[in-house]
Motif scaffolding. Structure first.
Motif, PDB file in Angstrom:
ATOM      1  N   LYS A   1       0.556  -1.229  -0.138  1.00 61.71           N
ATOM      2  CA  LYS A   1      -0.334  -0.052  -0.064  1.00 61.71           C
ATOM      3  C   LYS A   1       0.838   1.150  -0.192  1.00 61.71           C
ATOM      4  O   LYS A   1       0.046   2.016  -0.331  1.00 61.71           O
ATOM      5  N   ILE A   2       2.322   1.004   0.118  1.00 64.93           N
ATOM      6  CA  ILE A   2       3.310   2.467   0.916  1.00 64.93           C
ATOM      7  C   ILE A   2       4.256   2.647  -0.332  1.00 64.93           C
ATOM      8  O   ILE A   2       5.209   3.006  -0.080  1.00 64.93           O
ATOM      9  N   ASP A   3       4.628   1.369  -1.000  1.00 65.02           N
ATOM     10  CA  ASP A   3       5.722   0.793  -1.075  1.00 65.02           C
ATOM     11  C   ASP A   3       5.746   1.724  -3.338  1.00 65.02           C
ATOM     12  O   ASP A   3       4.975   0.901  -3.592  1.00 65.02           O
ATOM     13  N   PRO A   4       6.743   2.059  -3.257  1.00 60.68           N
ATOM     14  CA  PRO A   4       7.150   2.924  -4.261  1.00 60.68           C
ATOM     15  C   PRO A   4       7.130   2.395  -5.588  1.00 60.68           C
ATOM     16  O   PRO A   4       6.757   2.345  -7.074  1.00 60.68           O
ATOM     17  N   ILE A   5       7.495   1.085  -5.132  1.00 61.28           N
ATOM     18  CA  ILE A   5       8.112   0.054  -6.140  1.00 61.28           C
ATOM     19  C   ILE A   5       6.799  -1.016  -6.730  1.00 61.28           C
ATOM     20  O   ILE A   5       7.110  -0.381  -7.538  1.00 61.28           O
ATOM     21  N   PHE A   6       6.257  -1.358  -6.080  1.00 64.10           N
ATOM     22  CA  PHE A   6       4.927  -1.520  -6.516  1.00 64.10           C
ATOM     23  C   PHE A   6       4.356  -0.352  -6.677  1.00 64.10           C
ATOM     24  O   PHE A   6       3.700  -1.191  -8.232  1.00 64.10           O
TER      25      PHE A   6
ATOM     26  N   SER B   1       4.084   0.712 -14.441  1.00 68.69           N
ATOM     27  CA  SER B   1       4.694   0.555 -15.722  1.00 68.69           C
ATOM     28  C   SER B   1       5.125  -0.844 -15.930  1.00 68.69           C
ATOM     29  O   SER B   1       5.233  -1.835 -14.670  1.00 68.69           O
ATOM     30  N   ALA B   2       5.293  -0.985 -17.637  1.00 66.95           N
ATOM     31  CA  ALA B   2       5.508  -2.248 -17.683  1.00 66.95           C
ATOM     32  C   ALA B   2       7.371  -2.726 -17.347  1.00 66.95           C
ATOM     33  O   ALA B   2       8.530  -3.284 -17.711  1.00 66.95           O
ATOM     34  N   LEU B   3       8.572  -1.136 -17.018  1.00 68.77           N
ATOM     35  CA  LEU B   3       9.888  -0.720 -17.140  1.00 68.77           C
ATOM     36  C   LEU B   3      10.014  -1.783 -15.907  1.00 68.77           C
ATOM     37  O   LEU B   3      10.203  -1.286 -15.349  1.00 68.77           O
ATOM     38  N   PRO B   4      10.974  -2.378 -16.372  1.00 67.64           N
ATOM     39  CA  PRO B   4      12.565  -2.457 -15.023  1.00 67.64           C
ATOM     40  C   PRO B   4      12.800  -2.208 -14.308  1.00 67.64           C
ATOM     41  O   PRO B   4      12.989  -0.445 -14.645  1.00 67.64           O
ATOM     42  N   ILE B   5      12.511  -2.002 -12.814  1.00 70.58           N
ATOM     43  CA  ILE B   5      13.689  -0.968 -11.594  1.00 70.58           C
ATOM     44  C   ILE B   5      15.070  -1.760 -12.184  1.00 70.58           C
ATOM     45  O   ILE B   5      15.398  -2.872 -11.650  1.00 70.58           O
ATOM     46  N   ASP B   6      16.418  -1.062 -12.180  1.00 69.21           N
ATOM     47  CA  ASP B   6      17.283  -1.592 -12.176  1.00 69.21           C
ATOM     48  C   ASP B   6      18.117  -0.497 -11.091  1.00 69.21           C
ATOM     49  O   ASP B   6      18.297   0.120 -10.486  1.00 69.21           O
ATOM     50  N   TRP B   7      18.083  -1.961  -9.840  1.00 63.54           N
ATOM     51  CA  TRP B   7      18.678  -2.185  -9.141  1.00 63.54           C
ATOM     52  C   TRP B   7      20.248  -0.763  -9.023  1.00 63.54           C
ATOM     53  O   TRP B   7      20.421  -0.487  -7.623  1.00 63.54           O
ATOM     54  N   SER B   8      21.098  -1.775  -9.405  1.00 64.22           N
ATOM     55  CA  SER B   8      22.279  -0.878  -9.442  1.00 64.22           C
ATOM     56  C   SER B   8      22.169   0.767  -9.953  1.00 64.22           C
ATOM     57  O   SER B   8      23.046   1.332  -9.561  1.00 64.22           O
ATOM     58  N   ARG B   9      21.528   0.574 -10.304  1.00 62.45           N
ATOM     59  CA  ARG B   9      21.562   2.532 -10.794  1.00 62.45           C
ATOM     60  C   ARG B   9      20.894   2.867  -9.737  1.00 62.45           C
ATOM     61  O   ARG B   9      20.454   4.848  -9.464  1.00 62.45           O
TER      62      ARG B   9
ATOM     63  N   TYR C   1      14.142   5.081  -4.974  1.00 60.49           N
ATOM     64  CA  TYR C   1      15.069   4.134  -4.446  1.00 60.49           C
ATOM     65  C   TYR C   1      15.457   3.885  -2.635  1.00 60.49           C
ATOM     66  O   TYR C   1      16.172   3.194  -2.587  1.00 60.49           O
ATOM     67  N   PRO C   2      15.154   5.085  -2.350  1.00 62.19           N
ATOM     68  CA  PRO C   2      16.162   5.160  -1.011  1.00 62.19           C
ATOM     69  C   PRO C   2      15.316   3.935  -0.063  1.00 62.19           C
ATOM     70  O   PRO C   2      15.108   3.587   0.772  1.00 62.19           O
ATOM     71  N   TRP C   3      13.724   4.226  -0.624  1.00 62.76           N
ATOM     72  CA  TRP C   3      13.400   2.284   0.108  1.00 62.76           C
ATOM     73  C   TRP C   3      14.027   1.257   0.161  1.00 62.76           C
ATOM     74  O   TRP C   3      13.851   0.220   0.815  1.00 62.76           O
ATOM     75  N   ARG C   4      15.043   0.769  -0.970  1.00 65.08           N
ATOM     76  CA  ARG C   4      16.350  -0.202  -0.863  1.00 65.08           C
ATOM     77  C   ARG C   4      16.629  -0.549   0.010  1.00 65.08           C
ATOM     78  O   ARG C   4      16.445  -1.933   0.050  1.00 65.08           O
TER      79      ARG C   4
END
Length: 108
Positions: A72-77, A83-91, A100-103
């Motif tokens: 409910k609060i996860d910006p990744i979700f 979006s269908a675009l993946p999230i690149d955690w290395s960036r 990304y601060p949530w990581r």
């Protein structure tokens, strides 16, 4: 070593959850991703998510995530839902400052 297009073809021919998970893992391995989560979600008008997930995140992490309703609060979700675009955690340090601060809080 697989070609990515071969893996996509394998994914399209999957008939069960375990096959899907295996192919997604192979795709992520080829792309150098350590963890993955692929979610088929249905969100109700009251924002309750139901669906199916294929992931290699630890079971304890998944259980806590859903029990605590972090989606409910996860910006990744939200990103993945919109979006269908993946999230690149290395960036993580250079892009998507709002995501990304949530990581650091959701590391496993």
């Amino acid at each position: 070593m697989y070609r990515i297009c071969d893996l996509v073809e394998r994914l399209q021919s999957c008939t069960d959850h375990n096959q899907i998970k295996s192919v997604i893992k192979d795709i992520c391995d080829q792309l150098g991703f350590e963890r993955f989560a692929a979610l088929k979600a249905v969100v109700t008008p009251t924002f309750k998510a139901t669906g199916d997930i294929a992931t290699n995140y630890p079971a304890e992490w998944q259980q806590r995530y859903f029990e605590q309703n972090y989606y409910k609060i996860d910006p990744i979700f939200r990103h993945c839902f919109n979006s269908a675009l993946p999230i690149d955690w290395s960036r993580a340090d250079t892009v998507h400052d709002n995501i990304y601060p949530w990581r650091l809080r959701f590391r496993c």
